[in-house]
Design an enzyme around this catalytic site. Structure first.
Site, PDB file in Angstrom:
ATOM      1  N   ASN A   6       0.870  -1.173   0.000  1.00  0.00           N
ATOM      2  CA  ASN A   6       0.000   0.000   0.000  1.00  0.00           C
ATOM      3  C   ASN A   6       0.907   1.224   0.000  1.00  0.00           C
ATOM      4  OD1 ASN A   6      -1.814   2.037   0.465  1.00  0.00           O
ATOM      5  ND2 ASN A   6      -2.403   1.363   2.529  1.00  0.00           N
ATOM      6  N   LYS A   8       0.171   4.220  -0.400  1.00  0.00           N
ATOM      7  CA  LYS A   8      -0.493   5.438   0.111  1.00  0.00           C
ATOM      8  C   LYS A   8      -0.194   6.603  -0.840  1.00  0.00           C
ATOM      9  CE  LYS A   8      -0.349   3.391   4.630  1.00  0.00           C
ATOM     10  NZ  LYS A   8      -0.364   3.541   6.061  1.00  0.00           N
ATOM     11  N   HIS A  94      -9.693   1.103   4.595  1.00  0.00           N
ATOM     12  CA  HIS A  94      -8.424   1.349   5.312  1.00  0.00           C
ATOM     13  C   HIS A  94      -8.685   2.351   6.436  1.00  0.00           C
ATOM     14  CE1 HIS A  94      -4.403   2.755   6.223  1.00  0.00           C
ATOM     15  NE2 HIS A  94      -3.971   1.625   5.705  1.00  0.00           N
ATOM     16  N   GLU A  96      -7.131   4.833   7.443  1.00  0.00           N
ATOM     17  CA  GLU A  96      -6.939   6.249   7.089  1.00  0.00           C
ATOM     18  C   GLU A  96      -8.170   6.782   6.357  1.00  0.00           C
ATOM     19  OE1 GLU A  96      -3.112   5.736   5.225  1.00  0.00           O
ATOM     20  OE2 GLU A  96      -2.278   5.307   7.204  1.00  0.00           O
ATOM     21  N   GLU A 166      -5.602  -4.596  10.694  1.00  0.00           N
ATOM     22  CA  GLU A 166      -4.619  -3.537  10.862  1.00  0.00           C
ATOM     23  C   GLU A 166      -4.943  -2.746  12.128  1.00  0.00           C
ATOM     24  OE1 GLU A 166      -2.556  -2.567   6.930  1.00  0.00           O
ATOM     25  OE2 GLU A 166      -4.293  -1.265   7.067  1.00  0.00           O
ATOM     26  N   GLY A 172       2.064   2.771  10.683  1.00  0.00           N
ATOM     27  CA  GLY A 172       3.005   3.880  10.501  1.00  0.00           C
ATOM     28  C   GLY A 172       3.672   4.355  11.782  1.00  0.00           C
ATOM     29  N   SER A 211       3.146  -1.612  10.502  1.00  0.00           N
ATOM     30  CA  SER A 211       4.586  -1.619  10.779  1.00  0.00           C
ATOM     31  C   SER A 211       5.253  -2.974  10.543  1.00  0.00           C
ATOM     32  CB  SER A 211       4.859  -1.109  12.194  1.00  0.00           C
ATOM     33  OG  SER A 211       4.425   0.231  12.334  1.00  0.00           O
ATOM     34  N   GLY A 233       4.856   1.639   4.773  1.00  0.00           N
ATOM     35  CA  GLY A 233       6.187   2.250   4.662  1.00  0.00           C
ATOM     36  C   GLY A 233       7.253   1.345   4.062  1.00  0.00           C
TER      37      GLY A 233
HETATM   38  P1  PGA Z   1       2.591   0.657   7.647  1.00  0.00           P
HETATM   39  O1  PGA Z   1       1.148   0.791   6.966  1.00  0.00           O
HETATM   40  O2  PGA Z   1       3.199  -0.637   7.138  1.00  0.00           O
HETATM   41  O3  PGA Z   1       3.358   1.866   7.177  1.00  0.00           O
HETATM   42  O4  PGA Z   1       2.389   0.637   9.128  1.00  0.00           O
HETATM   43  C1  PGA Z   1       0.332  -0.326   6.785  1.00  0.00           C
HETATM   44  C2  PGA Z   1      -0.996   0.091   6.205  1.00  0.00           C
HETATM   45  O5  PGA Z   1      -1.505   1.164   6.554  1.00  0.00           O
HETATM   46  O6  PGA Z   1      -1.569  -0.622   5.361  1.00  0.00           O
END
Ligand code: PGA
Length: 249
Positions: A6, A8, A94, A96, A166, A172, A211, A233
């Site tokens: 992802n 983003k 998601h 977000e 998640e 993140g 993460s 990330g």
């Molecule tokens: P992250 O994001 O690996 O940066 O924690 C995962 C996600 O939001 O799908």
């Protein structure tokens, strides 16, 4: 198993090409026999990333979608458009989108339905906030988020779906759920689906996201109910993403 990137709101034409070429070069066919890898770029790069992936085993996905099919909806992208661009996967719900763009359980459920109608594979994200975990509400939150989709879509539409657990506090933040914490929720998700259909519950892939990195992927992926990862990330760094892909059982 499946590892999905992802991206983003990251990337550029130049950066995408470098990243994709690096991933494809490091990804041998042998590793992909029983496992899938997908990349979900921002909408504007769907076409160019799709072309870069065209001759590879790596599949294309989208990060979001409209719940509607066509018409005067400025700025929206429909499931049939994603299908037209040869997308296979679509992330829905998601955290977000839920928190920053006020997407509630009902809208997420509608998106899930519209994605399955186009024979695309939804990656349905569920997860609790830190305060919800601290209040021991994790299972209630996950159950509510899942049930909203099951009620609207019907359990049979989970046959060709993926779920991503998640925990919002792990996204993140560099704070990963321990393999045991993640496994507990993954098992809960499977049992919740099994109330409706045991075969679908057993077969569905449940990804962990939050993460995941090159160091913790293997321990997470070794858990019985963890069937891959949704990677933010670390999917932007070729070597890290490849290490995560290689950690698939
Ligand atoms: P992250 O994001 O690996 O940066 O924690 C995962 C996600 O939001 O799908």
């Amino acid at each position: 198993m499946l590892v999905a990137a992802n991206w983003k709101m990251n990337g550029s034409k130049v950066a995408n090409e470098t990243l994709i070429k690096g991933v494809i070069a490091g990804f041998s066919d042998a590793e992909s026999v029983n496992n899938d890898v997908a990349i979900c770029p921002p909408f504007v790069y769907i076409d160019s990333v799709g072309q870069l992936l065209a001759d590879s085993e790596v599949r294309l996905g989208a990060q979001n979608v409209s719940h509607l099919e066509i018409g005067a909806y400025t700025g929206e992208v429909s499931p049939s458009m994603l299908k037209d661009m040869a997308c296979r996967y679509v992330i829905v719900g998601h955290s977000e989108r839920r928190s920053l763009y006020a997407e509630g359980d009902q809208l997420v459920a509608q998106k899930f339905v519209s994605v399955t109608k186009q024979d695309l594979i939804p990656i349905l994200c569920v997860g609790e906030l830190l305060e919800e975990r601290e209040a021991c509400d994790t299972n209630d939150v996950i159950a509510r988020q899942l049930d909203a989709v099951i009620d609207l879509a019907g359990i049979e539409n989970f046959k060709n779906a993926i779920i991503a657990y998640e925990p919002v506090w792990a996204i993140g933040t560099g704070k990963t759920a321990t393999p045991k914490q993640a496994q507990e929720v993954h098992e809960f998700i499977r049992l919740r689906l099994a109330r409706h259909d045991v075969a679908i519950a057993n077969d569905i892939r449940i990804l962990y996201g939050g993460s995941v990195n090159a160091n913790n992927a293997q321990d997470l992926f070794s858990m019985a109910d963890i069937d891959g990862g949704l990677i933010g990330g670390a999917s932007l760094i070729v070597d890290d993403f490849l290490s995560i892909c290689k950690a698939m059982r």
